[in-house]
Design a protein around this motif. Structure first.
Motif, PDB file in Angstrom:
ATOM      1  N   PHE A 225      80.016  85.954  17.701  1.00 24.87           N
ATOM      2  CA  PHE A 225      80.115  86.517  16.358  1.00 24.87           C
ATOM      3  C   PHE A 225      80.890  85.561  15.453  1.00 24.87           C
ATOM      4  O   PHE A 225      81.490  84.585  15.923  1.00 24.87           O
ATOM      5  CB  PHE A 225      80.797  87.899  16.382  1.00 24.87           C
ATOM      6  CG  PHE A 225      82.182  87.907  16.986  1.00 24.87           C
ATOM      7  CD1 PHE A 225      82.365  88.164  18.338  1.00 24.87           C
ATOM      8  CD2 PHE A 225      83.304  87.665  16.204  1.00 24.87           C
ATOM      9  CE1 PHE A 225      83.630  88.171  18.902  1.00 24.87           C
ATOM     10  CE2 PHE A 225      84.583  87.666  16.763  1.00 24.87           C
ATOM     11  CZ  PHE A 225      84.744  87.925  18.119  1.00 24.87           C
ATOM     12  N   CYS A 226      80.841  85.836  14.175  1.00 23.28           N
ATOM     13  CA  CYS A 226      81.600  85.018  13.232  1.00 23.28           C
ATOM     14  C   CYS A 226      82.377  85.942  12.301  1.00 23.28           C
ATOM     15  O   CYS A 226      82.065  87.120  12.190  1.00 23.28           O
ATOM     16  CB  CYS A 226      80.666  84.162  12.407  1.00 23.28           C
ATOM     17  SG  CYS A 226      79.799  85.119  11.166  1.00 23.28           S
ATOM     18  N   THR A 227      83.395  85.390  11.674  1.00 28.07           N
ATOM     19  CA  THR A 227      84.137  86.150  10.667  1.00 28.07           C
ATOM     20  C   THR A 227      83.832  85.515   9.311  1.00 28.07           C
ATOM     21  O   THR A 227      83.285  84.407   9.248  1.00 28.07           O
ATOM     22  CB  THR A 227      85.656  86.042  10.894  1.00 28.07           C
ATOM     23  OG1 THR A 227      86.061  84.715  10.534  1.00 28.07           O
ATOM     24  CG2 THR A 227      86.037  86.323  12.339  1.00 28.07           C
ATOM     25  N   PRO A 228      84.210  86.208   8.223  1.00 31.13           N
ATOM     26  CA  PRO A 228      84.123  85.531   6.925  1.00 31.13           C
ATOM     27  C   PRO A 228      84.965  84.250   6.983  1.00 31.13           C
ATOM     28  O   PRO A 228      85.935  84.175   7.737  1.00 31.13           O
ATOM     29  CB  PRO A 228      84.759  86.535   5.955  1.00 31.13           C
ATOM     30  CG  PRO A 228      84.734  87.855   6.651  1.00 31.13           C
ATOM     31  CD  PRO A 228      84.759  87.564   8.113  1.00 31.13           C
ATOM     32  N   GLY A 229      84.587  83.244   6.259  1.00 32.28           N
ATOM     33  CA  GLY A 229      85.393  82.030   6.202  1.00 32.28           C
ATOM     34  C   GLY A 229      85.114  81.038   7.320  1.00 32.28           C
ATOM     35  O   GLY A 229      85.768  79.998   7.406  1.00 32.28           O
TER      36      GLY A 229
END
Ligand SMILES: [Zn+2]
Length: 270
Positions: free
Chosen positions: A103-107
């Protein structure tokens, strides 16, 4: 004063719901790039303070594994197609756990579990998944979803920094596909498309590998172990067909898979 401005922005953005700029990023986003960065950093701080849940593979003692994964990131960034390539840190973390997810996060903070990497058969599949996750961050899907789904007062308190705990919770719900803030099918489709584009222009690998990896995950569904990646990434035949179609458009000549190189890397993962 900023609340009034925000209300105007949201009203204005609502008119533009279906519009997006040339680089694929929606205009419907009241958050700044700094907000995206702050959310990603907060999420990372949370991950680091919770080693029982998030077991980050130590980069100092696992230099080879991180070199392998950062080489992939660098190639994707070199495509010249990744939005905010110079603004976001694009850090990649290996989480040592049997969980099958990425998964990824914002930024631009990307997390990949060893559990999912062990199910991949070649470097192109890992590259496809990392490219897909990078696309979510570059296209700012998290903060766009927050803009669409959260009420004005919640948005205002987040943007004004009055409620950092709520901001962290929402960023992590989004990254992990929890709550009501999951990415839309359209977000998933866009992340597939841009992922294929990054891969075609930045690497010599075959983006069709992303479709073959979704095939592996689908074939495993219904088994004993839950696959969180599938709950956030519905993988039916239509999705794979669409990826192949995109690959035919952006990489008609195909590309490499780097199977033996990947198997050597995979064998060293615990
Ligand atoms: Zn996705």
């Amino acid at each position: 004063m900023r609340k009034h401005f925000l209300a105007m922005m949201i009203a204005f953005a609502a008119i533009l719901t279906s519009c997006s700029s040339n680089d694929g990023e929606s205009w419907l986003n009241v958050f700044s790039l700094n907000d995206d960065l702050a959310m990603g950093q907060q999420f990372l701080d949370g991950v680091k303070s919770n080693p029982a849940e998030f077991n980050i593979l130590d980069s100092a003692t696992n230099k080879e594994a991180y070199k392998f994964i950062y080489d992939i990131r660098d190639q994707l960034l070199s495509s010249g197609e990744v939005g905010h390539a110079d603004v976001f840190p694009w850090r990649v973390f290996i989480l040592q756990d049997t969980i099958m997810n990425a998964f990824c996060t914002p930024g631009g903070y990307i997390f990949v579990y060893t559990g999912i990497m062990k199910k991949m058969e070649n470097k192109a599949q890992l590259t496809g998944v990392i490219a897909h996750e990078m696309a979510h961050a570059a296209l700012r899907h998290s903060t766009t979803q927050m803009t669409k789904k959260l009420g004005l007062s919640t948005l205002a308190s987040i943007i004004l920094g009055e409620n950092p705990a709520a901001m962290y919770k929402m960023a992590s719900d989004l990254a992990l596909g929890l709550g009501d803030l999951a990415f839309s099918r359209q977000d998933e489709y866009e992340a597939d498309e841009f992922g294929v584009k990054y891969m075609s222009k930045g690497t010599d690998m075959d983006p069709r590998a992303l479709a073959s990896f979704f095939g592996i995950m689908s074939a495993m569904s219904g088994g004993n172990q839950p696959i969180p990646f599938l709950s956030t990434h519905p993988s039916d035949e239509a999705r794979s067909a669409k990826i192949i179609e995109l690959a035919n458009k952006y990489a008609p000549g195909g590309g490499k898979l780097y199977e033996s190189e990947y198997l050597a890397f995979r064998a060293k993962l615990k």
